[in-house]
Write a protein that holds these residues in place. Structure first.
Motif, PDB file in Angstrom:
ATOM      1  N   ALA A   1     -23.273  71.481  56.520  1.00  0.00           N
ATOM      2  CA  ALA A   1     -23.283  72.368  57.683  1.00  0.00           C
ATOM      3  C   ALA A   1     -22.215  71.930  58.673  1.00  0.00           C
ATOM      4  N   VAL A   2     -21.857  72.852  59.564  1.00  0.00           N
ATOM      5  CA  VAL A   2     -20.906  72.570  60.638  1.00  0.00           C
ATOM      6  C   VAL A   2     -21.547  72.955  61.962  1.00  0.00           C
ATOM      7  N   GLY A   3     -21.147  72.273  63.024  1.00  0.00           N
ATOM      8  CA  GLY A   3     -21.737  72.570  64.323  1.00  0.00           C
ATOM      9  C   GLY A   3     -20.746  72.421  65.447  1.00  0.00           C
ATOM     10  N   GLY A   4     -21.162  72.945  66.600  1.00  0.00           N
ATOM     11  CA  GLY A   4     -20.350  72.867  67.808  1.00  0.00           C
ATOM     12  C   GLY A   4     -21.209  73.266  68.987  1.00  0.00           C
ATOM     13  N   ASP A   5     -20.584  73.648  70.073  1.00  0.00           N
ATOM     14  CA  ASP A   5     -21.316  74.042  71.270  1.00  0.00           C
ATOM     15  C   ASP A   5     -22.116  75.320  71.009  1.00  0.00           C
ATOM     16  N   GLY A   6     -23.436  75.181  70.894  1.00  0.00           N
ATOM     17  CA  GLY A   6     -24.314  76.335  70.745  1.00  0.00           C
ATOM     18  C   GLY A   6     -24.448  76.917  69.347  1.00  0.00           C
ATOM     19  N   PHE A   7     -23.927  76.242  68.336  1.00  0.00           N
ATOM     20  CA  PHE A   7     -24.097  76.754  66.965  1.00  0.00           C
ATOM     21  C   PHE A   7     -24.224  75.607  65.975  1.00  0.00           C
ATOM     22  N   TYR A   8     -24.893  75.894  64.881  1.00  0.00           N
ATOM     23  CA  TYR A   8     -25.039  74.987  63.748  1.00  0.00           C
ATOM     24  C   TYR A   8     -25.187  75.886  62.535  1.00  0.00           C
ATOM     25  N   ASP A   9     -24.136  75.986  61.718  1.00  0.00           N
ATOM     26  CA  ASP A   9     -24.100  76.922  60.598  1.00  0.00           C
ATOM     27  C   ASP A   9     -24.058  76.172  59.268  1.00  0.00           C
ATOM     28  N   SER A  10     -24.848  76.641  58.324  1.00  0.00           N
ATOM     29  CA  SER A  10     -24.789  76.075  56.977  1.00  0.00           C
ATOM     30  C   SER A  10     -23.405  76.334  56.400  1.00  0.00           C
ATOM     31  N   GLU A  11     -23.053  75.589  55.367  1.00  0.00           N
ATOM     32  CA  GLU A  11     -21.752  75.810  54.730  1.00  0.00           C
ATOM     33  C   GLU A  11     -21.637  77.228  54.201  1.00  0.00           C
ATOM     34  N   ASP A  12     -22.697  77.746  53.582  1.00  0.00           N
ATOM     35  CA  ASP A  12     -22.651  79.115  53.053  1.00  0.00           C
ATOM     36  C   ASP A  12     -22.419  80.128  54.165  1.00  0.00           C
ATOM     37  N   ALA A  13     -23.101  79.965  55.295  1.00  0.00           N
ATOM     38  CA  ALA A  13     -22.919  80.880  56.430  1.00  0.00           C
ATOM     39  C   ALA A  13     -21.502  80.748  56.988  1.00  0.00           C
ATOM     40  N   ALA A  14     -20.998  79.515  57.071  1.00  0.00           N
ATOM     41  CA  ALA A  14     -19.652  79.301  57.589  1.00  0.00           C
ATOM     42  C   ALA A  14     -18.605  79.934  56.673  1.00  0.00           C
ATOM     43  N   ILE A  15     -18.785  79.814  55.367  1.00  0.00           N
ATOM     44  CA  ILE A  15     -17.851  80.442  54.432  1.00  0.00           C
ATOM     45  C   ILE A  15     -17.876  81.953  54.612  1.00  0.00           C
ATOM     46  N   ALA A  16     -19.053  82.534  54.746  1.00  0.00           N
ATOM     47  CA  ALA A  16     -19.166  83.980  54.977  1.00  0.00           C
ATOM     48  C   ALA A  16     -18.471  84.380  56.284  1.00  0.00           C
ATOM     49  N   ASN A  17     -18.613  83.570  57.324  1.00  0.00           N
ATOM     50  CA  ASN A  17     -17.960  83.858  58.604  1.00  0.00           C
ATOM     51  C   ASN A  17     -16.447  83.843  58.474  1.00  0.00           C
ATOM     52  N   VAL A  18     -15.902  82.868  57.742  1.00  0.00           N
ATOM     53  CA  VAL A  18     -14.454  82.781  57.561  1.00  0.00           C
ATOM     54  C   VAL A  18     -13.951  83.936  56.701  1.00  0.00           C
ATOM     55  N   LYS A  19     -14.752  84.378  55.745  1.00  0.00           N
ATOM     56  CA  LYS A  19     -14.356  85.537  54.931  1.00  0.00           C
ATOM     57  C   LYS A  19     -14.249  86.790  55.792  1.00  0.00           C
ATOM     58  N   ARG A  20     -15.131  86.920  56.776  1.00  0.00           N
ATOM     59  CA  ARG A  20     -15.093  88.075  57.679  1.00  0.00           C
ATOM     60  C   ARG A  20     -13.961  87.969  58.698  1.00  0.00           C
ATOM     61  N   ASP A  21     -13.660  86.752  59.134  1.00  0.00           N
ATOM     62  CA  ASP A  21     -12.658  86.530  60.172  1.00  0.00           C
ATOM     63  C   ASP A  21     -11.972  85.185  59.915  1.00  0.00           C
ATOM     64  N   ALA A  22     -10.735  85.222  59.480  1.00  0.00           N
ATOM     65  CA  ALA A  22     -10.007  84.001  59.123  1.00  0.00           C
ATOM     66  C   ALA A  22      -9.823  83.054  60.310  1.00  0.00           C
ATOM     67  N   ASN A  23      -9.985  83.553  61.516  1.00  0.00           N
ATOM     68  CA  ASN A  23      -9.844  82.726  62.711  1.00  0.00           C
ATOM     69  C   ASN A  23     -11.196  82.500  63.380  1.00  0.00           C
ATOM     70  N   TYR A  24     -12.240  82.308  62.597  1.00  0.00           N
ATOM     71  CA  TYR A  24     -13.588  82.138  63.129  1.00  0.00           C
ATOM     72  C   TYR A  24     -13.843  80.716  63.618  1.00  0.00           C
ATOM     73  N   TYR A  25     -13.346  79.730  62.894  1.00  0.00           N
ATOM     74  CA  TYR A  25     -13.565  78.324  63.242  1.00  0.00           C
ATOM     75  C   TYR A  25     -12.236  77.602  63.374  1.00  0.00           C
ATOM     76  N   TRP A  26     -12.220  76.626  64.247  1.00  0.00           N
ATOM     77  CA  TRP A  26     -11.061  75.750  64.385  1.00  0.00           C
ATOM     78  C   TRP A  26     -11.545  74.346  64.688  1.00  0.00           C
ATOM     79  N   VAL A  27     -10.649  73.399  64.477  1.00  0.00           N
ATOM     80  CA  VAL A  27     -10.958  71.984  64.655  1.00  0.00           C
ATOM     81  C   VAL A  27      -9.834  71.351  65.466  1.00  0.00           C
ATOM     82  N   VAL A  28     -10.184  70.444  66.348  1.00  0.00           N
ATOM     83  CA  VAL A  28      -9.185  69.648  67.062  1.00  0.00           C
ATOM     84  C   VAL A  28      -9.344  68.206  66.596  1.00  0.00           C
ATOM     85  N   GLU A  29      -8.249  67.634  66.161  1.00  0.00           N
ATOM     86  CA  GLU A  29      -8.254  66.243  65.729  1.00  0.00           C
ATOM     87  C   GLU A  29      -7.032  65.571  66.332  1.00  0.00           C
TER      88      GLU A  29
END
Length: 88
Positions: free
Chosen positions: A23-51
């Motif tokens: 799963a992945v999480g951030g401010d106000g969300f915690y999404d399973s990997e399957d849900a996160a993959i579905a989100n990225v399929k709908r919107d390629a700019n749904y998640y980002w990471v700062v490192e």
């Protein structure tokens, strides 16, 4: 609505680098990997990471027929997602 991933939950047995994230999480969300993959399929700019001050988009890759999350190649760190802290 882009969401910044700030933490991940790894699978208990995470030796295979293509099957580590549960799963992945951030401010106000915690999404399973399957849900996160579905989100990225709908919107390629749904998640980002700062490192270390660099921002990269999260994308989907495939290995042995299985989809998994990874970041775009930023020529900096190979596993930006895997370097994030564990979600609490």
């Amino acid at each position: 609505m882009a969401r910044q991933i700030k933490c991940i939950t790894k699978l208990p047995n995470h030796q295979d680098r293509h099957r580590r994230i549960q799963a992945v999480g951030g401010d106000g969300f915690y999404d399973s990997e399957d849900a996160a993959i579905a989100n990225v399929k709908r919107d390629a700019n749904y998640y980002w990471v700062v490192e270390q001050g660099k921002s990269v988009w999260v994308k989907i890759a495939k290995h042995d027929g299985r989809e998994y999350l990874k970041t775009q190649n930023d020529r900096f760190l190979p596993d930006n997602l895997l370097s994030l802290p564990e979600c609490r």
